[in-house]
Write an enzyme that holds these catalytic residues in place. Structure first.
Site, PDB file in Angstrom:
ATOM      1  N   HIS A 155       0.595  -1.220   0.038  1.00  0.00           N
ATOM      2  CA  HIS A 155      -0.432  -0.479   0.035  1.00  0.00           C
ATOM      3  C   HIS A 155       1.408   0.888  -0.230  1.00  0.00           C
ATOM      4  CE1 HIS A 155      -3.371  -2.567   1.030  1.00  0.00           C
ATOM      5  NE2 HIS A 155      -2.184  -3.122   1.644  1.00  0.00           N
ATOM      6  N   SER A 276      14.400  22.300 -15.060  1.00  0.00           N
ATOM      7  CA  SER A 276      13.293  22.835 -15.449  1.00  0.00           C
ATOM      8  C   SER A 276      13.774  24.342 -16.182  1.00  0.00           C
ATOM      9  CB  SER A 276      12.444  23.453 -14.255  1.00  0.00           C
ATOM     10  OG  SER A 276      11.867  24.443 -14.591  1.00  0.00           O
ATOM     11  N   LYS A 282      15.428  22.145 -10.100  1.00  0.00           N
ATOM     12  CA  LYS A 282      14.902  21.593 -10.502  1.00  0.00           C
ATOM     13  C   LYS A 282      15.713  20.343 -10.919  1.00  0.00           C
ATOM     14  CE  LYS A 282      10.728  21.033 -11.044  1.00  0.00           C
ATOM     15  NZ  LYS A 282       9.782  19.846 -10.358  1.00  0.00           N
ATOM     16  N   GLU A 289       9.660   8.871 -16.656  1.00  0.00           N
ATOM     17  CA  GLU A 289       8.199   9.447 -16.773  1.00  0.00           C
ATOM     18  C   GLU A 289       8.181   9.179 -18.463  1.00  0.00           C
ATOM     19  OE1 GLU A 289       8.031  13.245 -13.750  1.00  0.00           O
ATOM     20  OE2 GLU A 289       8.163  13.177 -16.013  1.00  0.00           O
TER      21      GLU A 289
END
Ligand code: ARG
Length: 457
Positions: A155, A276, A282, A289
């Site tokens: 979980h 970024s 970043k 992704e």
């Protein structure tokens, strides 16, 4: 120029041509088309259907086309309908009359079925290599991380401590099954449709067994109608690719989580991350992704071809031309994902200290504390309750079970003795798990040896 112009009186409308043509994408399997034609004409000559001279001229012509395409001396031109027409027209241009004999005892229906099969079979070989490279990388990381402790999750909540080797071992199993699926498809699909003709075979005395062997098939297909209308192997391949994509996506999701500022379990190599345009701090896990994101288009290809096939009466229907772009895209996508993902994990740094600290302060040893009580005669249900109280106590004081004093332990249950600390240490929690498939070192060493053996098979 149309192969079927004879029966027609009107010129084909340009829009119709554009809608109908497949050369813009089936040009991709020109090698397989030529390979198939060479086998076909070799068989035709053996059977006395074309002369030796014609066979030699046809093979020399086809080899010339292949060489010119490879060297870009010859380019695909849009007036041709598909790769089959393109090659035949070119052949006749080069060698004259003999070129027109190549298509004897053959239809584009068995020809395209053959080309697509040969193409998929070749690509399965490449995919096999890429999955093996990924498995090799995972195995190497497993060997390096037999005692890198980390929390195991259920979980997405810390559950019990495991090792990084063990966690990665789960992915080894997934990709190993993927490898098996690719092998299964190859075995099942390896029958040659050549000689099925348009749908009902031919009246020429073809030796289908012979051409099948020339092309590396186990033998010819059994039913000519099925031969030209079977795309099961495409569906099986897209299904296997979807499963590979799903596994890559799950692994990517973990990498993304592990790379987050909250977890900091891994540090992606600069080469596999991007920045970024506005936020200077970043470092984003774009590759992971994208691998996760591309799963959608692979599933899309599978659903599209399943849907295309579901209403088709026997035998060939033009709908089946739709199998190609989808399949090509799915193969390219998964090959790209496998290569990039392997590169990403082989350059990624694991923060072992952060992983171990995380395993330590999430009560991942609570089950072991309960097991300690059980080993001292306490019924498991009571032990579960006692340790639950300990956890509440620790939460209140913001400490780990290991940080409690013996007095604190004994205040909840007198059964606890000094040896509780050893019993719930990270090391013993993991290393005592020695059943087959568990994270303990001894079990893991055997698992890794078995992984090597299975990969070599
Ligand atoms: N481009 C066609 C395909 O991909 C080749 C077969 C054409 N056959 C035909 N009867 N029109 O399926």
């Amino acid at each position: 120029m149309k192969l079927w112009g004879g029966r027609f009186t009107k010129e084909e409308n340009q829009l119709v041509h554009n809608f109908n043509e497949s050369l813009s994408f089936d040009c991709r399997f020109y090698r397989q088309d030529i390979e198939g034609s060479i086998a076909h004409v070799t068989m035709l000559e053996k059977q006395g259907i074309v002369s030796e001279e014609d066979r030699d001229a046809i093979i020399a012509g086809l080899e010339g086309i292949l060489a010119d395409l490879e060297s870009k001396k010859l380019e695909f031109t849009a007036e041709h309908e598909d790769i089959h027409s393109f090659v035949e027209a070119n052949l006749t241009e080069r060698i004259g009359e003999a070129g027109k004999r190549l298509h004897t005892g053959r239809s584009r229906n068995d020809q395209v079925a053959l080309d697509m099969k040969l193409y998929c079979r070749d690509e399965i070989g490449e995919l096999d290599g890429l999955v093996r490279a990924l498995l090799g990388e995972i195995l190497k990381l497993m060997e390096e991380n037999l005692d890198t402790y980390m929390p195991g999750f259920t979980h997405l909540q810390k559950a019990q401590p495991v090792t990084l080797a063990h966690h990665l071992g789960a992915y080894f199993e997934m990709f190993y099954r993927d490898l098996g699926r690719l092998c299964d498809i190859k075995k099942r699909m390896n029958a040659c449709p050549l000689g099925a003709g348009a749908l009902a075979g031919t009246t020429y005395p073809l030796d289908r067994e012979y051409s099948a062997r020339l092309l590396g098939f186990d033998g010819p297909t059994f039913n000519s109608m099925d031969s030209v209308s079977d795309r099961d192997y495409v569906i099986e391949l897209l299904s296997a690719l979807s499963t590979i994509a799903m596994h890559l996506s799950r692994f990517s999701e973990e990498v993304i989580i592990w790379n987050s500022n909250e977890y900091r379990f891994v540090e992606l190599d600069d080469a596999y991350s991007t920045g970024s345009s506005i936020m200077p701090q970043k470092k984003n896990p774009d590759i992971a992704e994208l691998v996760r994101g591309k799963t959608g288009r692979v599933y899309g290809a599978l659903v599209a071809i399943l849907t295309t096939m579901k209403g088709l009466p026997l035998a060939y229907n033009k709908d089946m031309q739709e199998d190609k772009e989808l399949t090509f895209d799915a193969i390219d996508t998964v090959k790209g994902c496998l290569a990039l993902f392997t590169g990403m994990i082989s350059t990624m740094a694991f923060r072992k200290d952060v992983m171990e600290a995380s395993a330590k302060n999430g009560f991942t040893n609570a089950t072991d504390a309960a097991d300690y009580l059980v080993n001292h005669g306490v019924p498991f249900r009571d032990a579960h309750g006692i340790v639950g109280q300990l956890v509440l106590h620790c939460l209140d004081k913001d400490i780990a079970l290991d940080d409690m004093t013996l007095e604190e332990f004994q205040a909840v249950s007198p059964v606890f003795e000094e040896d509780i600390y050893e019993a719930i240490s990270m090391k013993s929690c993991v290393q005592r798990r020695v059943t087959q498939g568990a994270p303990g070192q001894e079990a893991m060493r055997q698992a890794i040896a078995a992984c090597h053996r299975r990969l070599e098979q």
